[in-house]
Design a protein around this motif. Structure first.
Motif, PDB file in Angstrom:
ATOM      1  N   VAL A 252       0.847  -1.196   0.000  1.00 32.91           N
ATOM      2  CA  VAL A 252       0.000   0.000   0.000  1.00 32.91           C
ATOM      3  C   VAL A 252       0.880   1.243   0.000  1.00 32.91           C
ATOM      4  O   VAL A 252       1.917   1.278   0.646  1.00 32.91           O
ATOM      5  CB  VAL A 252      -0.912   0.002   1.248  1.00 32.91           C
ATOM      6  N   GLY A 253       0.424   2.253  -0.724  1.00 31.63           N
ATOM      7  CA  GLY A 253       1.005   3.572  -0.555  1.00 31.63           C
ATOM      8  C   GLY A 253       2.002   3.992  -1.618  1.00 31.63           C
ATOM      9  O   GLY A 253       2.824   3.218  -2.073  1.00 31.63           O
ATOM     10  N   THR A 254       1.881   5.265  -2.006  1.00 27.64           N
ATOM     11  CA  THR A 254       2.817   5.915  -2.924  1.00 27.64           C
ATOM     12  C   THR A 254       3.351   7.146  -2.206  1.00 27.64           C
ATOM     13  O   THR A 254       2.624   7.801  -1.467  1.00 27.64           O
ATOM     14  CB  THR A 254       2.080   6.324  -4.221  1.00 27.64           C
ATOM     15  N   ASP A 255       4.625   7.442  -2.441  1.00 27.23           N
ATOM     16  CA  ASP A 255       5.226   8.648  -1.858  1.00 27.23           C
ATOM     17  C   ASP A 255       4.784   9.842  -2.697  1.00 27.23           C
ATOM     18  O   ASP A 255       5.250  10.022  -3.827  1.00 27.23           O
ATOM     19  CB  ASP A 255       6.755   8.499  -1.849  1.00 27.23           C
ATOM     20  N   TRP A 264      10.042  13.297 -13.025  1.00 25.86           N
ATOM     21  CA  TRP A 264       9.570  12.056 -12.401  1.00 25.86           C
ATOM     22  C   TRP A 264      10.227  10.835 -13.043  1.00 25.86           C
ATOM     23  O   TRP A 264      10.511   9.832 -12.380  1.00 25.86           O
ATOM     24  CB  TRP A 264       8.044  11.973 -12.560  1.00 25.86           C
ATOM     25  N   GLU A 265      10.482  10.939 -14.350  1.00 28.13           N
ATOM     26  CA  GLU A 265      10.947   9.784 -15.127  1.00 28.13           C
ATOM     27  C   GLU A 265      12.419   9.452 -14.883  1.00 28.13           C
ATOM     28  O   GLU A 265      12.874   8.359 -15.235  1.00 28.13           O
ATOM     29  CB  GLU A 265      10.708  10.038 -16.624  1.00 28.13           C
ATOM     30  N   LEU A 266      13.153  10.360 -14.266  1.00 27.18           N
ATOM     31  CA  LEU A 266      14.576  10.092 -14.030  1.00 27.18           C
ATOM     32  C   LEU A 266      14.744   8.971 -13.006  1.00 27.18           C
ATOM     33  O   LEU A 266      13.868   8.730 -12.184  1.00 27.18           O
ATOM     34  CB  LEU A 266      15.282  11.365 -13.522  1.00 27.18           C
ATOM     35  N   THR A 272      10.852   2.273  -7.832  1.00 27.00           N
ATOM     36  CA  THR A 272       9.772   1.684  -8.623  1.00 27.00           C
ATOM     37  C   THR A 272       9.188   0.456  -7.913  1.00 27.00           C
ATOM     38  O   THR A 272       8.269  -0.177  -8.423  1.00 27.00           O
ATOM     39  CB  THR A 272      10.289   1.259 -10.016  1.00 27.00           C
ATOM     40  N   ASP A 273       9.729   0.142  -6.732  1.00 28.69           N
ATOM     41  CA  ASP A 273       9.256  -0.985  -5.925  1.00 28.69           C
ATOM     42  C   ASP A 273       8.037  -0.525  -5.109  1.00 28.69           C
ATOM     43  O   ASP A 273       8.145   0.392  -4.297  1.00 28.69           O
ATOM     44  CB  ASP A 273      10.397  -1.443  -5.001  1.00 28.69           C
ATOM     45  N   LYS A 280       7.397   5.718  -6.325  1.00 31.65           N
ATOM     46  CA  LYS A 280       7.068   6.910  -7.099  1.00 31.65           C
ATOM     47  C   LYS A 280       5.735   6.856  -7.827  1.00 31.65           C
ATOM     48  O   LYS A 280       5.286   7.875  -8.375  1.00 31.65           O
ATOM     49  CB  LYS A 280       8.186   7.174  -8.111  1.00 31.65           C
ATOM     50  N   GLY A 281       5.091   5.672  -7.840  1.00 27.42           N
ATOM     51  CA  GLY A 281       3.841   5.515  -8.591  1.00 27.42           C
ATOM     52  C   GLY A 281       4.115   4.928  -9.967  1.00 27.42           C
ATOM     53  O   GLY A 281       5.258   4.774 -10.391  1.00 27.42           O
TER      54      GLY A 281
END
Ligand SMILES: [Zn+2]
Length: 425
Positions: A252-255, A264-266, A272-273, A280-281
């Motif tokens: 659960v949960g995204t920062d 964001w893509e960097l 990504t876990d 990061k979503g």
């Protein structure tokens, strides 16, 4: 095994699943011992060695050290690993006890009565934060209003207060604050509320406050991650992310502060876990909280513009300037920002001697991608967009858990700093 330890034991989960604690019972942390583990630029090796333990990592910058809380029944096995450790705290549960209970808030009696400063003597439940803010606004109805920017994943309002001065509502550039995007950083809500309290109550009896109030419109959101904040109060004190569920994962949960749609893509500044504390979503801006905050930020940008943004966090005592995404990147007005941060640190120190370290976010603390200040600077057009990491120091034993007796001093030193800052930008 004592009964309270047994209860703790039943709740433990492997490190990799730490975000997926299935129980909704309150976790006590009684007997948890906290350690600083030296990582010597190889945190992955240390994390692999402790993966089988229910250790809870504290810090996100782990190139030098990884701070963890280890449950009582695993302490012997953990110490047998022979890692290079320093004990930070013998009992995290005792630290949390020092934080004090969540004290019930009572509204002041009378029409337009100002809430008592005793609010800052204790921590409070989320519902009380809403009532306190409403009471504070109601005491100054011609100078302020409550607004909401949208809803959280679980449907809570993300609210704030708009405060204006003699120019009237919405007539000046914005001073814009976010608090408690990371749920466990409780002191950030309190400090933001103290700044709000003083901006309102000192307007007529402090000429310096009148000057800054008349120069800017203030937009202050004390808890931008309400779901996580509630969860940190009811269930898991050290919860950080929002409470968003996603199909295909039990974690659960995204920062929210790695989810802003800018850089964001960097790679290297978020995870990504889905189980990670800095997840990061799946896509930029795919948390409801972030979408609401982005829309509101655009509104301010397209209004009178954003002069100063602060994302209030804990802990470590840092004033962090752009950028997070690249350790060599600097804001176009970096020299001015650096001087201002240096002077702010000196001003903060005058109150109680508390020392804050300042500098660009990436090179001073760690790399972050999809973070609020980078978005605010390059997309939101803010002249200044900072992160301030509040008390305690990075070597503290209790980290996110700041004793209730420190709420007021932690707030007063920031208020004195803010008065200096806003008179000098
Ligand atoms: Zn934080």
């Amino acid at each position: 095994m004592k009964l309270n330890n047994l209860a703790t034991f039943l709740l433990v989960v492997p490190l990799a699943l730490a975000s997926a604690v299935p129980k909704e019972r309150k976790q006590t942390y009684n007997g948890y011992k906290t350690y600083k583990i030296a990582t010597h630029n190889n945190p992955a090796e240390v994390r692999a060695k402790i993966a089988k333990f229910a250790a809870i990592p504290f810090n996100t910058r782990d190139d030098v050290h990884l701070d963890v809380a280890v449950p009582p029944e695993e302490i012997a096995a953990f110490e047998a690993l022979g890692l290079e450790t320093t004990v930070l705290s013998e009992d995290l549960g005792a630290d949390i006890a020092e934080e004090g209970p969540l004290v019930a808030y009572e509204s002041p009696v009378g029409v337009q009565a100002i809430p008592s400063l005793t609010w800052f003597n204790n921590y409070h439940a989320y519902a009380d934060h809403i009532t306190f803010f409403n009471d504070l606004q109601a005491a100054f109805p011609t100078q302020s209003e409550i607004f909401t920017v949208g809803k959280s994943f679980q449907g809570r309002d993300i609210f704030g207060i708009h405060i204006w001065g003699s120019g009237g509502k919405g007539s000046k550039p914005a001073i814009y604050f976010h608090g408690t995007v990371h749920a466990r950083e409780w002191i950030s809500a309190k400090v933001v509320e103290y700044l709000t309290y003083n901006l309102l109550t000192q307007y007529t009896n402090d000429t310096a406050v009148k000057a800054i109030r008349d120069a800017y419109d203030f937009y202050i959101l004390p808890v931008v991650n309400p779901d996580g904040f509630v969860y940190s109060q009811t269930t898991t004190r050290l919860w950080r992310k929002n409470r968003q569920t996603r199909s295909g994962s039990t974690c659960v949960g995204t920062d929210i502060n790695r989810n802003w749609p800018y850089k964001w893509e960097l790679t290297g500044g978020a995870s990504t876990d889905r189980c990670s504390e800095t997840y990061k979503g799946l896509a930029a801006g795919d948390t409801p909280e972030n979408q609401a905050l982005v829309a509101f930020t655009q509104k301010l940008k397209n209004g009178k513009g954003i002069k100063f943004y602060v994302d209030w966090h804990s802990y470590g005592q840092y004033i962090l300037l752009p950028y997070g995404y690249d350790c060599n990147a600097r804001a176009s007005n970096h020299a001015a920002q650096n001087t201002l941060a240096k002077n702010l640190a000196a001003e903060i120190q005058k109150s109680y001697g508390t020392r804050f370290t300042y500098g660009p976010s990436c090179s001073t603390l760690y790399k972050t991608t999809g973070s609020a200040p980078d978005y605010l600077t390059d997309v939101g057009g803010a002249t200044y967009a900072w992160t301030i990491e509040l008390r305690p120091t990075s070597s503290s034993s209790n980290g996110f858990v700041l004793p209730a007796t420190q709420i007021l001093p932690a707030s007063i030193e920031q208020w004195n700093g803010l008065k200096y800052l806003l008179a000098n930008i």
